[in-house]
Motif scaffolding. Structure first.
Motif, PDB file in Angstrom:
ATOM      1  N   THR A 164     -12.459  -7.014  -7.257  1.00 45.20           N
ATOM      2  CA  THR A 164     -11.246  -6.458  -6.662  1.00 45.20           C
ATOM      3  C   THR A 164     -10.677  -7.429  -5.633  1.00 45.20           C
ATOM      4  OG1 THR A 164     -12.069  -4.210  -6.934  1.00 45.20           O
ATOM      5  CG2 THR A 164     -10.275  -4.537  -5.346  1.00 45.20           C
ATOM      6  N   GLU A 165      -9.377  -7.665  -5.704  1.00 37.39           N
ATOM      7  CA  GLU A 165      -8.722  -8.538  -4.735  1.00 37.39           C
ATOM      8  C   GLU A 165      -7.959  -7.680  -3.737  1.00 37.39           C
ATOM      9  OE1 GLU A 165      -6.297 -11.513  -6.491  1.00 37.39           O
ATOM     10  OE2 GLU A 165      -7.910 -12.338  -7.746  1.00 37.39           O
ATOM     11  N   TRP A 166      -8.267  -7.855  -2.461  1.00 36.82           N
ATOM     12  CA  TRP A 166      -7.645  -7.062  -1.408  1.00 36.82           C
ATOM     13  C   TRP A 166      -6.457  -7.824  -0.825  1.00 36.82           C
ATOM     14  CZ3 TRP A 166      -9.455  -2.245  -1.092  1.00 36.82           C
ATOM     15  CH2 TRP A 166     -10.746  -1.998  -1.579  1.00 36.82           C
ATOM     16  N   MET A 167      -5.379  -7.079  -0.597  1.00 32.70           N
ATOM     17  CA  MET A 167      -4.199  -7.699   0.008  1.00 32.70           C
ATOM     18  C   MET A 167      -4.385  -7.833   1.510  1.00 32.70           C
ATOM     19  SD  MET A 167      -0.858  -6.087  -1.930  1.00 32.70           S
ATOM     20  CE  MET A 167      -1.294  -4.378  -1.624  1.00 32.70           C
ATOM     21  N   THR A 168      -3.787  -8.858   2.081  1.00 36.43           N
ATOM     22  CA  THR A 168      -3.801  -9.013   3.530  1.00 36.43           C
ATOM     23  C   THR A 168      -2.794  -8.048   4.149  1.00 36.43           C
ATOM     24  OG1 THR A 168      -2.068 -10.709   3.549  1.00 36.43           O
ATOM     25  CG2 THR A 168      -4.348 -11.455   3.237  1.00 36.43           C
ATOM     26  N   ARG A 169      -2.835  -7.937   5.477  1.00 35.55           N
ATOM     27  CA  ARG A 169      -1.915  -7.039   6.171  1.00 35.55           C
ATOM     28  C   ARG A 169      -0.459  -7.444   5.930  1.00 35.55           C
ATOM     29  NH1 ARG A 169      -2.008  -2.037   6.737  1.00 35.55           N
ATOM     30  NH2 ARG A 169      -1.613  -1.145   8.749  1.00 35.55           N
ATOM     31  N   ASP A 170      -0.195  -8.738   5.970  1.00 37.08           N
ATOM     32  CA  ASP A 170       1.167  -9.220   5.740  1.00 37.08           C
ATOM     33  C   ASP A 170       1.611  -8.945   4.300  1.00 37.08           C
ATOM     34  OD1 ASP A 170       1.463 -10.104   8.321  1.00 37.08           O
ATOM     35  OD2 ASP A 170       0.835 -12.164   7.886  1.00 37.08           O
ATOM     36  N   GLN A 171       0.697  -9.097   3.345  1.00 43.89           N
ATOM     37  CA  GLN A 171       1.040  -8.825   1.949  1.00 43.89           C
ATOM     38  C   GLN A 171       1.363  -7.344   1.737  1.00 43.89           C
ATOM     39  OE1 GLN A 171      -2.520 -10.453   0.117  1.00 43.89           O
ATOM     40  NE2 GLN A 171      -1.399 -12.250  -0.638  1.00 43.89           N
ATOM     41  N   ILE A 172       0.639  -6.471   2.418  1.00 42.21           N
ATOM     42  CA  ILE A 172       0.898  -5.037   2.320  1.00 42.21           C
ATOM     43  C   ILE A 172       2.288  -4.703   2.858  1.00 42.21           C
ATOM     44  CG2 ILE A 172       0.217  -2.776   3.214  1.00 42.21           C
ATOM     45  CD1 ILE A 172      -2.667  -3.705   3.104  1.00 42.21           C
ATOM     46  N   LYS A 173       2.646  -5.307   3.996  1.00 48.78           N
ATOM     47  CA  LYS A 173       3.961  -5.059   4.583  1.00 48.78           C
ATOM     48  C   LYS A 173       5.080  -5.530   3.660  1.00 48.78           C
ATOM     49  CE  LYS A 173       2.530  -5.185   9.436  1.00 48.78           C
ATOM     50  NZ  LYS A 173       2.669  -5.869  10.750  1.00 48.78           N
ATOM     51  N   GLN A 174       4.900  -6.688   3.039  1.00 44.15           N
ATOM     52  CA  GLN A 174       5.908  -7.210   2.123  1.00 44.15           C
ATOM     53  C   GLN A 174       5.996  -6.360   0.856  1.00 44.15           C
ATOM     54  OE1 GLN A 174       4.933 -11.337   1.441  1.00 44.15           O
ATOM     55  NE2 GLN A 174       5.064 -11.866   3.611  1.00 44.15           N
ATOM     56  N   GLU A 175       4.858  -5.938   0.338  1.00 41.93           N
ATOM     57  CA  GLU A 175       4.839  -5.137  -0.890  1.00 41.93           C
ATOM     58  C   GLU A 175       5.474  -3.776  -0.665  1.00 41.93           C
ATOM     59  OE1 GLU A 175       4.026  -5.111  -4.939  1.00 41.93           O
ATOM     60  OE2 GLU A 175       3.478  -6.713  -3.524  1.00 41.93           O
ATOM     61  N   CYS A 176       5.279  -3.221   0.513  1.00 40.65           N
ATOM     62  CA  CYS A 176       5.816  -1.898   0.845  1.00 40.65           C
ATOM     63  C   CYS A 176       7.337  -1.856   0.740  1.00 40.65           C
ATOM     64  CB  CYS A 176       5.372  -1.516   2.258  1.00 40.65           C
ATOM     65  SG  CYS A 176       6.145  -0.042   2.921  1.00 40.65           S
ATOM     66  N   LEU A 177       8.000  -2.956   1.062  1.00 40.77           N
ATOM     67  CA  LEU A 177       9.460  -2.999   1.075  1.00 40.77           C
ATOM     68  C   LEU A 177      10.067  -3.311  -0.297  1.00 40.77           C
ATOM     69  CD1 LEU A 177      10.050  -4.896   4.445  1.00 40.77           C
ATOM     70  CD2 LEU A 177      10.294  -2.447   4.007  1.00 40.77           C
ATOM     71  N   LYS A 178       9.238  -3.598  -1.284  1.00 42.19           N
ATOM     72  CA  LYS A 178       9.764  -3.892  -2.613  1.00 42.19           C
ATOM     73  C   LYS A 178      10.285  -2.615  -3.275  1.00 42.19           C
ATOM     74  CE  LYS A 178       6.873  -7.963  -3.512  1.00 42.19           C
ATOM     75  NZ  LYS A 178       5.851  -8.561  -4.406  1.00 42.19           N
ATOM     76  N   PRO A 179      11.203  -2.734  -4.248  1.00 38.56           N
ATOM     77  CA  PRO A 179      11.750  -1.544  -4.923  1.00 38.56           C
ATOM     78  C   PRO A 179      10.660  -0.724  -5.597  1.00 38.56           C
ATOM     79  CG  PRO A 179      13.067  -3.495  -5.426  1.00 38.56           C
ATOM     80  CD  PRO A 179      11.837  -3.976  -4.718  1.00 38.56           C
ATOM     81  N   SER A 180      10.824   0.579  -5.572  1.00 41.41           N
ATOM     82  CA  SER A 180       9.863   1.474  -6.219  1.00 41.41           C
ATOM     83  C   SER A 180       9.946   1.324  -7.736  1.00 41.41           C
ATOM     84  CB  SER A 180      10.145   2.921  -5.829  1.00 41.41           C
ATOM     85  OG  SER A 180      10.004   3.103  -4.437  1.00 41.41           O
ATOM     86  N   ARG A 181       8.826   1.489  -8.397  1.00 39.44           N
ATOM     87  CA  ARG A 181       8.781   1.293  -9.846  1.00 39.44           C
ATOM     88  C   ARG A 181       9.259   2.522 -10.609  1.00 39.44           C
ATOM     89  NH1 ARG A 181       2.949  -1.884 -10.596  1.00 39.44           N
ATOM     90  NH2 ARG A 181       3.430  -3.628  -9.170  1.00 39.44           N
ATOM     91  N   ASN A 182       9.039   3.708 -10.039  1.00 41.11           N
ATOM     92  CA  ASN A 182       9.425   4.934 -10.730  1.00 41.11           C
ATOM     93  C   ASN A 182      10.014   5.934  -9.733  1.00 41.11           C
ATOM     94  OD1 ASN A 182       8.333   4.451 -13.531  1.00 41.11           O
ATOM     95  ND2 ASN A 182       6.422   4.259 -12.366  1.00 41.11           N
ATOM     96  N   PHE A 183      11.112   6.577 -10.149  1.00 46.24           N
ATOM     97  CA  PHE A 183      11.707   7.660  -9.368  1.00 46.24           C
ATOM     98  C   PHE A 183      11.472   8.978 -10.106  1.00 46.24           C
ATOM     99  CE2 PHE A 183      13.881   4.160  -7.419  1.00 46.24           C
ATOM    100  CZ  PHE A 183      14.228   4.592  -6.144  1.00 46.24           C
ATOM    101  N   VAL A 184      11.039   9.998  -9.366  1.00 49.12           N
ATOM    102  CA  VAL A 184      10.833  11.321  -9.943  1.00 49.12           C
ATOM    103  C   VAL A 184      12.145  12.089  -9.875  1.00 49.12           C
ATOM    104  CG1 VAL A 184       9.534  13.470  -9.802  1.00 49.12           C
ATOM    105  CG2 VAL A 184       8.428  11.299  -9.197  1.00 49.12           C
ATOM    106  N   ASP A 185      12.644  12.554 -11.030  1.00 50.02           N
ATOM    107  CA  ASP A 185      13.878  13.342 -11.074  1.00 50.02           C
ATOM    108  C   ASP A 185      13.609  14.747 -10.565  1.00 50.02           C
ATOM    109  OD1 ASP A 185      15.937  11.739 -11.838  1.00 50.02           O
ATOM    110  OD2 ASP A 185      15.743  12.102 -13.973  1.00 50.02           O
ATOM    111  N   ILE A 186      14.423  15.168  -9.567  1.00 47.86           N
ATOM    112  CA  ILE A 186      14.221  16.472  -8.939  1.00 47.86           C
ATOM    113  C   ILE A 186      15.555  17.220  -8.904  1.00 47.86           C
ATOM    114  CG2 ILE A 186      13.432  17.691  -6.875  1.00 47.86           C
ATOM    115  CD1 ILE A 186      11.253  16.095  -8.155  1.00 47.86           C
TER     116      ILE A 186
END
Length: 231
Positions: free
Chosen positions: A3-25
């Motif tokens: 398992t490869e763990w992301m660094t704190r900076d990588q987590i912050k950058q990944e968090c701001l990326k577009p979501s892959r799926n939107f749930v229709d409500i």
């Protein structure tokens, strides 16, 4: 494979990326669509203080209520500054029935037992304040107790991305002259009901008479009196 763990900076950058799926409500709404992505919370209080388990912390999730719909993000274990990744349950597409409906968001501490999920803090957003076809990165303080001054009732912050789309902006503008429709949400469990109640009213329901609601109103009147006397 390891398992490869992301660094704190990588987590912050990944968090701001577009979501892959939107749930229709709320597929009955035809006036437009509101896209909401819950990205992260920061500086949440620890509601899972356990002197026998020092590492035990708040297990947060965010619930959203819009018109006749209730949804929630994934829950994260033991995290006071949770960040939801693009592949998790964090993105929702609400089909709007009215352009000025309110969006209620609240952070909760998950409880897997018989107890209710503890409300951490909440915020209410009027979608009528946003321009269509514009992506907003929004930061809000979460507040819990209406009896306290805003700075004292603050319980962390929430960050989300929001975008509104109208197929016919003229029809949406025309609909805004009418009040939003009254909506009913059916709850399958008592826990869900208490989540809805907290989202709508907070810890004190000011629409119903009680000692707690009276204390809130008395505190508000007292603050006005202090300001008048100060001047």
């Amino acid at each position: 494979e390891d398992t490869e763990w992301m660094t704190r900076d990588q987590i912050k950058q990944e968090c701001l990326k577009p979501s892959r799926n939107f749930v229709d409500i709320g597929t009955t709404g035809k006036i437009g669509k509101c896209y909401v992505e819950v990205l992260k919370c920061q500086q949440l209080p620890n509601l899972d203080v356990d002197y026998l388990n020092v590492g035990d912390k708040t297990d947060p999730f965010v619930a959203l209520m819009f018109e006749d719909c209730l949804v929630r993000t994934d829950m994260l274990w033991d995290e006071l500054s949770p960040e939801w990744m693009p592949w998790t349950m964090r993105a929702f597409c609400f089909h709007m029935r009215h352009p000025s409906s309110l969006l209620f968001l609240g952070a909760f501490d998950y409880d897997g037992g018989l107890d209710d999920h503890d409300g951490i803090g909440r915020v209410v957003i009027n979608l009528g304040n946003f321009r269509p076809n514009t992506s907003y990165l929004l930061h809000y303080d979460l507040h819990h107790d209406p009896a306290l001054p805003p700075e004292e009732s603050k319980r962390g912050q929430i960050t989300l991305r929001l975008r509104i789309e109208y197929p016919d902006e003229a029809e949406a503008a025309k609909a805004s002259f009418q009040p939003p429709p009254k909506c009913i949400i059916n709850c399958k469990t008592k826990k869900t009901y208490h989540v809805l109640k907290y989202l709508k009213h907070g810890p004190v329901d000011l629409d119903h008479g009680s000692m707690d609601s009276i204390k809130v109103y008395v505190g508000e009147l007292t603050s006005y009196w202090i300001r008048i006397c100060h001047f």
